[in-house]
Motif scaffolding. Structure first.
Motif, PDB file in Angstrom:
ATOM      1  N   THR A   1       0.824  -1.156  -0.074  1.00 26.39           N
ATOM      2  CA  THR A   1       0.001  -0.084  -0.003  1.00 26.39           C
ATOM      3  C   THR A   1       0.861   1.345   0.027  1.00 26.39           C
ATOM      4  OG1 THR A   1      -1.830  -0.897   1.213  1.00 26.39           O
ATOM      5  CG2 THR A   1      -1.779   1.286   1.258  1.00 26.39           C
ATOM      6  N   LEU A   2       1.796   1.499   0.970  1.00 27.02           N
ATOM      7  CA  LEU A   2       2.865   2.532   0.855  1.00 27.02           C
ATOM      8  C   LEU A   2       3.490   2.751  -0.578  1.00 27.02           C
ATOM      9  CD1 LEU A   2       4.542   1.873   4.406  1.00 27.02           C
ATOM     10  CD2 LEU A   2       2.853   3.793   3.772  1.00 27.02           C
ATOM     11  N   LEU A   3       3.959   1.471  -1.183  1.00 27.51           N
ATOM     12  CA  LEU A   3       4.673   1.660  -2.288  1.00 27.51           C
ATOM     13  C   LEU A   3       3.557   2.256  -3.486  1.00 27.51           C
ATOM     14  CD1 LEU A   3       7.223   1.259  -3.651  1.00 27.51           C
ATOM     15  CD2 LEU A   3       6.576  -1.336  -4.319  1.00 27.51           C
ATOM     16  N   ILE A   4       2.550   1.624  -3.606  1.00 23.07           N
ATOM     17  CA  ILE A   4       1.498   2.217  -4.391  1.00 23.07           C
ATOM     18  C   ILE A   4       1.136   3.497  -4.238  1.00 23.07           C
ATOM     19  CG2 ILE A   4      -1.041   2.033  -5.322  1.00 23.07           C
ATOM     20  CD1 ILE A   4      -0.522  -1.225  -4.890  1.00 23.07           C
ATOM     21  N   LEU A   5       1.034   3.870  -2.794  1.00 23.33           N
ATOM     22  CA  LEU A   5       0.739   5.267  -2.520  1.00 23.33           C
ATOM     23  C   LEU A   5       1.812   6.299  -3.045  1.00 23.33           C
ATOM     24  CD1 LEU A   5      -1.109   7.502  -1.035  1.00 23.33           C
ATOM     25  CD2 LEU A   5      -0.017   6.886   0.801  1.00 23.33           C
ATOM     26  N   GLY A   6       3.281   5.768  -2.783  1.00 21.28           N
ATOM     27  CA  GLY A   6       4.058   6.502  -3.091  1.00 21.28           C
ATOM     28  C   GLY A   6       4.359   6.808  -4.816  1.00 21.28           C
ATOM     29  N   MET A   7       4.069   5.973  -5.527  1.00 22.86           N
ATOM     30  CA  MET A   7       3.672   5.875  -6.954  1.00 22.86           C
ATOM     31  C   MET A   7       2.585   6.789  -7.527  1.00 22.86           C
ATOM     32  SD  MET A   7       4.730   2.160  -8.610  1.00 22.86           S
ATOM     33  CE  MET A   7       3.158   1.200  -7.583  1.00 22.86           C
ATOM     34  N   VAL A   8       1.660   6.831  -6.570  1.00 17.11           N
ATOM     35  CA  VAL A   8       0.530   7.966  -6.876  1.00 17.11           C
ATOM     36  C   VAL A   8       0.984   9.319  -6.716  1.00 17.11           C
ATOM     37  CG1 VAL A   8      -1.680   9.038  -6.274  1.00 17.11           C
ATOM     38  CG2 VAL A   8      -1.430   6.172  -6.585  1.00 17.11           C
ATOM     39  N   LEU A   9       1.862   9.367  -5.572  1.00 17.07           N
ATOM     40  CA  LEU A   9       2.328  10.678  -5.267  1.00 17.07           C
ATOM     41  C   LEU A   9       3.364  11.174  -6.191  1.00 17.07           C
ATOM     42  CD1 LEU A   9       2.828  10.373  -1.129  1.00 17.07           C
ATOM     43  CD2 LEU A   9       1.025  11.804  -2.563  1.00 17.07           C
ATOM     44  N   LYS A  10       4.232  10.331  -6.655  1.00 14.73           N
ATOM     45  CA  LYS A  10       5.074  10.652  -7.825  1.00 14.73           C
ATOM     46  C   LYS A  10       4.580  11.019  -8.976  1.00 14.73           C
ATOM     47  CE  LYS A  10       9.021   8.717 -10.268  1.00 14.73           C
ATOM     48  NZ  LYS A  10       9.940   7.443 -10.481  1.00 14.73           N
TER      49      LYS A  10
ATOM     50  N   GLY B   1       7.755  14.129  -7.179  1.00 15.54           N
ATOM     51  CA  GLY B   1       9.295  13.709  -7.553  1.00 15.54           C
ATOM     52  C   GLY B   1       9.350  12.393  -7.028  1.00 15.54           C
ATOM     53  N   ASP B   2      10.677  11.758  -6.952  1.00 15.85           N
ATOM     54  CA  ASP B   2      10.939  10.238  -6.729  1.00 15.85           C
ATOM     55  C   ASP B   2      11.034   9.864  -5.364  1.00 15.85           C
ATOM     56  OD1 ASP B   2      11.207   9.912  -9.480  1.00 15.85           O
ATOM     57  OD2 ASP B   2      13.706  10.294  -9.368  1.00 15.85           O
ATOM     58  N   TRP B   3      11.144  10.769  -4.455  1.00 14.99           N
ATOM     59  CA  TRP B   3      11.427  10.455  -3.240  1.00 14.99           C
ATOM     60  C   TRP B   3      10.188   9.619  -2.471  1.00 14.99           C
ATOM     61  CZ3 TRP B   3       7.937  11.645   0.990  1.00 14.99           C
ATOM     62  CH2 TRP B   3       7.264  12.444   0.989  1.00 14.99           C
ATOM     63  N   PRO B   4       8.995   9.737  -2.786  1.00 15.38           N
ATOM     64  CA  PRO B   4       7.902   8.759  -2.190  1.00 15.38           C
ATOM     65  C   PRO B   4       8.167   7.573  -2.467  1.00 15.38           C
ATOM     66  CG  PRO B   4       6.784  10.688  -2.922  1.00 15.38           C
ATOM     67  CD  PRO B   4       8.230  10.757  -3.634  1.00 15.38           C
ATOM     68  N   VAL B   5       8.549   7.334  -3.705  1.00 15.29           N
ATOM     69  CA  VAL B   5       8.540   5.933  -4.214  1.00 15.29           C
ATOM     70  C   VAL B   5       9.970   5.354  -3.568  1.00 15.29           C
ATOM     71  CG1 VAL B   5       9.085   4.458  -6.109  1.00 15.29           C
ATOM     72  CG2 VAL B   5       7.500   5.969  -6.383  1.00 15.29           C
ATOM     73  N   GLN B   6      11.071   6.070  -3.572  1.00 16.13           N
ATOM     74  CA  GLN B   6      12.435   5.759  -2.848  1.00 16.13           C
ATOM     75  C   GLN B   6      12.130   5.391  -1.533  1.00 16.13           C
ATOM     76  OE1 GLN B   6      14.985   9.018  -3.715  1.00 16.13           O
ATOM     77  NE2 GLN B   6      15.461   8.181  -5.790  1.00 16.13           N
ATOM     78  N   VAL B   7      11.476   6.144  -0.739  1.00 13.16           N
ATOM     79  CA  VAL B   7      11.335   5.951   0.739  1.00 13.16           C
ATOM     80  C   VAL B   7      10.286   4.685   0.963  1.00 13.16           C
ATOM     81  CG1 VAL B   7      10.133   6.489   2.832  1.00 13.16           C
ATOM     82  CG2 VAL B   7      11.599   8.048   1.395  1.00 13.16           C
ATOM     83  N   ALA B   8       9.097   4.673   0.143  1.00 11.47           N
ATOM     84  CA  ALA B   8       8.244   3.308   0.067  1.00 11.47           C
ATOM     85  C   ALA B   8       8.980   2.146  -0.304  1.00 11.47           C
ATOM     86  CB  ALA B   8       6.875   3.756  -0.385  1.00 11.47           C
ATOM     87  N   GLY B   9       9.698   2.383  -1.247  1.00 15.84           N
ATOM     88  CA  GLY B   9      10.401   1.109  -1.972  1.00 15.84           C
ATOM     89  C   GLY B   9      11.444   0.629  -1.033  1.00 15.84           C
TER      90      GLY B   9
ATOM     91  N   VAL C   1      23.206  -4.615  -6.509  1.00 12.62           N
ATOM     92  CA  VAL C   1      22.857  -4.735  -7.882  1.00 12.62           C
ATOM     93  C   VAL C   1      21.626  -3.951  -8.447  1.00 12.62           C
ATOM     94  CG1 VAL C   1      21.301  -6.433  -8.720  1.00 12.62           C
ATOM     95  CG2 VAL C   1      22.850  -7.307  -7.223  1.00 12.62           C
ATOM     96  N   GLY C   2      21.139  -3.232  -7.681  1.00 15.43           N
ATOM     97  CA  GLY C   2      20.226  -2.130  -8.226  1.00 15.43           C
ATOM     98  C   GLY C   2      19.012  -2.501  -8.400  1.00 15.43           C
ATOM     99  N   PRO C   3      17.916  -1.529  -8.640  1.00 16.35           N
ATOM    100  CA  PRO C   3      16.536  -2.034  -8.685  1.00 16.35           C
ATOM    101  C   PRO C   3      16.185  -2.887  -9.871  1.00 16.35           C
ATOM    102  CG  PRO C   3      16.981   0.671  -9.627  1.00 16.35           C
ATOM    103  CD  PRO C   3      18.297  -0.090  -8.888  1.00 16.35           C
TER     104      PRO C   3
END
Length: 163
Positions: free
Chosen positions: A28-37, A43-51, A155-157
């Motif tokens: 849910t946090l990750l999906i919310l981060g993508m919505v905010l992005k 910006g990228d920070w919501p997905v980076q934090v939630a990710g 390794v990276g995303p």
């Protein structure tokens, strides 16, 4: 003076369920981060934090599924399926419920060997040794999760894999 009851020790079911629910919450946090992005353009920070939170909980869930799976004497395919459900959003809890309905989460931690031949395998002996030292087991799980997450960061995303 009234004495306090000692808290009940965690069961395989309660530990597994807690991580299954946490894994769903971080989806849910990750999906919310993508919505905010993308929809709100934060910006990228919501997905980076939630990710990052989701990644840590994902790995914690996988380590827990392995620990519980060994304790419950699950076949390797069931442990792998448990881990695979974490890749699909919101699939861990329905899988947890399925395991519970089928009795695959029943019982306590196996701290003592029984006559069951499966209790005399290397993995069962290692499990009992770890369960005899719960603080060390918890610390070891934290270190294992940290090492796996660190390796994945190197390794990276997943979107960068194979490039």
């Amino acid at each position: 003076m009234k004495t306090l009851d000692r808290p009940r020790a965690s069961t395989p079911r309660s530990l597994y369920r807690a991580l299954a629910l946490a894994e769903m919450a971080t989806w849910t946090l990750l999906i919310l981060g993508m919505v905010l992005k993308y929809a709100v353009a934060l910006g990228d920070w919501p997905v980076q934090v939630a990710g990052m939170v989701h990644g840590i909980v994902f790995v914690s869930y996988a380590v827990t599924a392995a620990l519980v799976g060994v304790n419950q004497r699950w076949p390797l395919a069931r442990i792998a399926t448990a881990v695979a459900t974490a890749v699909v959003p919101y699939a861990t809890y329905p899988f947890d419920r399925r395991l519970e309905r089928r009795g695959h989460l029943e019982g306590a931690w196996r701290r003592e060997p029984t006559e069951d031949p499966r209790d005399h395998t290397l993995s069962s002996r290692a499990l009992r040794m770890l369960l005899a030292h719960p603080v060390a087991l918890g610390a070891g799980m934290v270190v294992a999760v940290a090492a796996i997450v660190s390796a994945l960061l190197v390794v990276g995303p997943p979107t960068q894999w194979g490039r």
